[in-house]
Scaffold this active site. Structure first.
Site, short mmCIF file in Angstrom:
data_model
loop_
_atom_site.label_atom_id
_atom_site.label_comp_id
_atom_site.label_asym_id
_atom_site.label_seq_id
_atom_site.Cartn_x
_atom_site.Cartn_y
_atom_site.Cartn_z
N GLU A 162 -9.65 5.83 3.01
CA GLU A 162 -10.52 4.77 3.52
C GLU A 162 -9.64 3.58 3.76
O GLU A 162 -8.58 3.44 3.14
CB GLU A 162 -11.61 4.43 2.49
CG GLU A 162 -11.20 3.42 1.40
CD GLU A 162 -10.14 3.93 0.45
OE1 GLU A 162 -9.98 5.16 0.36
OE2 GLU A 162 -9.46 3.10 -0.20
N SER A 173 1.70 -9.69 -0.96
CA SER A 173 1.41 -8.26 -0.90
C SER A 173 1.51 -7.66 0.50
O SER A 173 1.70 -6.46 0.65
CB SER A 173 0.02 -7.99 -1.47
OG SER A 173 -0.94 -8.78 -0.80
N LYS A 196 0.81 -1.22 0.00
CA LYS A 196 0.00 0.00 0.00
C LYS A 196 0.84 1.27 0.00
O LYS A 196 0.44 2.30 -0.55
CB LYS A 196 -0.96 0.01 1.20
CG LYS A 196 -2.05 -1.04 1.13
CD LYS A 196 -3.02 -0.75 0.00
CE LYS A 196 -4.19 -1.74 -0.02
NZ LYS A 196 -5.02 -1.56 -1.25
#
Lengths: 408, 268
Positions: A123, A390, A101
């Site tokens: 969010e 990830s 991210k």
């Protein structure tokens, strides 16, 4: 038109999707109040994305703050255990803040700074994007407000506290299904109110144009690195790429730089929850239909009246009824295969990777691992699979312990 | 001439401004919707906006979000919304009805199918909060073939260039969003609204209605001085929420509220 021509046509649109559309998907379906801000963001981004100074600042942050390039790791024990394909892990879990991210939030925070906006909103589902946003905001001295579904606040309490430690305001969202989609609604409401001083860092490749393009470009560093690491190490391209898909940012980041390599096959793994037949899942590409939500047209989980359905996944980060529009397009043209694994299969993969490789994966990434485990027999021992790991699973320890009936 | 056009023309010739109300279909239940609409008209409402409940109303404040959830919990669907409009039309062939909602509801029914059914039910206009003109070609054609106006919004952040483009696509009336924010927000600034409505007048001959943030007779009156109509939503929806046990009580509260607004607008 054959597949490769179609993909070529798509590649021609790489830098500027036509009017923000990927085939019939994408677009810009938002309240009029936001249209100008999106126009501004688009033109600034198109300018900066080719600006040497911006690119060098971004590269430097990725190297020195995030810790890139992330390792390309041969999972020898897992490979041996499965007696199938050679499995390489792209170690996004080793990034600062523990997931892919941050690749996007670093870039978007620089955009916000260039726009003179001093407030960041985001969010979050699993909390990884919230943490990554709060982190870059803290570093740049920006105010940060993170919207999180009340249910997710419960199941990801570690990340909630971490965001607070970073100085972010975490707002639990109690409307609707109290998960990621409702957090997105609330963030849009904030943005429409504070658009003058606020930049909204959308965490995935969804939302109105230009977000799917911007987030994809920032995440493409994953695939660019993996591509050269693979060539360098093995002297060839991988045969398969596998990644989990919620909104789909880690998957598109891995896939995109390989789209023109027609010999490389790709699999996106959606959250099958309790199974597609149960209706309790989050797999719009496998069981949804085309609709409009959160600013873009894409595959959605919706009922006959167009109401968005409640989704279910063991992993908060995949618990979302839509998917990035570019994935919908890649599905339509058949470039990427999209499949599902269940909660139980993901949980088993979480344990297997931990015991065989000493790597604790996020429950999101565990879906990609589970797919490889499940389908190992499909491959020959010569096949090379690059799996996007990830995120790391530290944030999931409490909820897995709870499933095991252990109070920590 | 469409009902919307005729309504604005008649008001203008009497030197009056339109009072436009918003309530959500099926809030608090299906049976009450038509009596509530009749009450609003009785109190002096000129145009009825009816909300199509949607699970993810991104642009709505807490009041209208809650009303949407109440409607959904009562099993409201777009098919039923159109049935309610048809029911209302049996006794009222004059008052324009404008549906307001989110694009996905229309897509799920099918654009052509919706246009046909809505026209038959007696719908006059459609406002889709998340549909800017750039994405509206197909729906625009279908609605225009069914004589339904597609009504677009202009916001305080809309540039002059965009406003021109929106005005070219607009039909029925232009809905000016009076503040940066969600429905029912609290920071209405009358002066800047007046200035922006003034600009819209220069570029369009369509009537201009103003909504978002108009909560009482006083602000309704102030806005109506320079616009052709005011939209009141969250305030009415709150009244319905507060009095959702007895229909007669809800009706009398709504009647009192809109009557007061009507009078305030007419006095200016």
């Amino acid at each position: 038109m054959n597949e490769s021509e179609d993909i070529k046509r798509f590649e021609d649109r790489y830098d500027q999707p036509i009017d923000g559309h990927f085939g019939v998907h994408g677009g810009r379906f938002v309240a009029e109040t936001l249209m100008h801000a999106l126009d501004q963001l688009e033109s600034l981004y198109l300018e900066l994305s080719v600006d040497p100074e911006f690119r060098s600042e971004l590269r430097s942050d990725l190297a020195n703050f995030v810790g890139r390039p992330s390792p390309f790791y041969f999972a020898a024990s897992l490979t041996q255990h499965l007696d199938g394909p050679k499995i390489y892990l792209k170690r996004e879990d080793l990034n600062h803040t523990g997931a892919h991210k941050i690749n996007n939030t670093i870039g978007q925070a620089l955009l916000a700074k260039k726009m003179g906006k001093n407030r960041i909103i985001a969010e979050t589902g699993a909390g990884q994007h919230g943490v990554a946003s709060a982190t870059v905001a803290a570093r740049l001295g920006m105010e940060c407000c993170v919207y999180m579904g009340a249910e997710d606040v419960q199941r990801q309490s570690l990340n909630v506290y971490r965001m607070k430690l970073l100085g972010a305001d975490v707002v639990p969202v109690n409307s609707g299904s109290r998960t990621l989609k409702d957090a997105l609604n609330e963030a849009m409401r904030d943005w429409v109110t504070n658009v003058d001083n606020t930049h909204y860092i959308i965490g995935t490749v969804a939302g109105p144009h230009p977000y799917p393009m911007i987030v994809r470009d920032f995440q493409s560093v994953i695939g660019q690195e993996a591509r050269s690491q693979c060539i360098e190490r093995l002297g060839k391209l991988p045969d398969y790429l596998v990644a989990c898909v919620g909104g789909g940012s880690n998957a598109i980041g891995l896939f995109h730089p390989f789209l023109e390599d027609s010999e490389v096959r790709m699999v996106g793994v959606e959250a099958g929850g309790e199974g597609l037949d149960s209706g309790r899942h989050a797999a719009p590409l496998n069981a949804g239909k085309i609709g409009v939500l959160h600013g873009n047209q894409t595959y959605l989980m919706e009922d006959d009246d167009g109401q968005i359905m409640d989704t279910h996944s063991i992993s908060a980060g995949l618990d979302y009824p839509g998917v990035g529009p570019e994935h919908s397009y890649l599905k339509d043209i058949g470039r990427v295969e999209y499949d599902t694994v269940t909660d139980d299969e993901a949980l088993e993969a979480f344990r297997v990777l931990n015991s065989k490789e000493g790597i604790l994966p996020a429950l999101e990434s565990s879906h990609a691992i589970a797919w490889v485990i499940k389908n190992a027999a499909r491959f020959s021992s010569r096949d090379v699979i690059v799996l996007n790991l990830s995120g790391r699973g530290d944030k999931d320890i409490l909820s897995v312990a709870e499933i095991d009936g252990i109070g920590l | 001439m469409s009902r919307i056009e005729r309504t604005f023309r008649d008001l203008k010739s009497n030197n009056k401004k339109a009072l436009i109300s918003f309530v959500t279909a099926g809030d608090p239940n299906e049976e009450w919707t038509i009596p509530i609409l009749d009450t609003l008209v009785e109190g002096g409402v000129d145009i009825l906006e009816i909300g199509i409940p949607f699970t993810d109303p991104e642009a709505e404040g807490p009041s209208i979000q809650a009303s949407s959830e109440r409607g959904l919990s009562q099993g409201m669907t777009l098919v039923k919304v159109l049935e309610l409009v048809g029911g209302f039309r049996k006794d009222n062939g004059i008052t324009p009805v404008v549906l307001m909602g989110y694009l996905n509801s229309i897509l799920a029914m099918g654009i052509e199918h919706f246009a046909e059914k809505a026209s038959r039910a007696g719908v006059d206009g459609l406002i889709l909060v998340n549909l800017p003109p750039e994405e509206a070609d197909q729906i625009s054609v279908a609605l225009s073939n069914s004589d339904i106006n597609l009504i677009f919004l202009v916001a305080p952040t809309t540039t002059k260039q965009r406003a021109q483009m929106i005005a070219e696509h607009a039909s029925g009336f232009i809905y000016y969003v009076s503040l940066k924010g969600i429905t029912g927000a609290n920071h209405l600034q009358i002066d800047s609204v007046a200035e922006n409505v003034g600009f819209l007048r220069e570029i369009s001959s369509l009537p201009i209605a103003v909504g978002f943030g108009i909560k009482n007779a006083e602000s309704a009156a102030a806005i109506s001085k320079f616009s052709d109509g005011v939209v009141v939503g969250s305030r009415l929806v709150d009244l319905i929420a507060e009095h959702s046990t007895l229909l007669e009580e809800t009706r009398s509260r709504l009647l009192a509220e809109v009557t007061q607004m009507r009078e305030a607008i007419d006095e200016t």
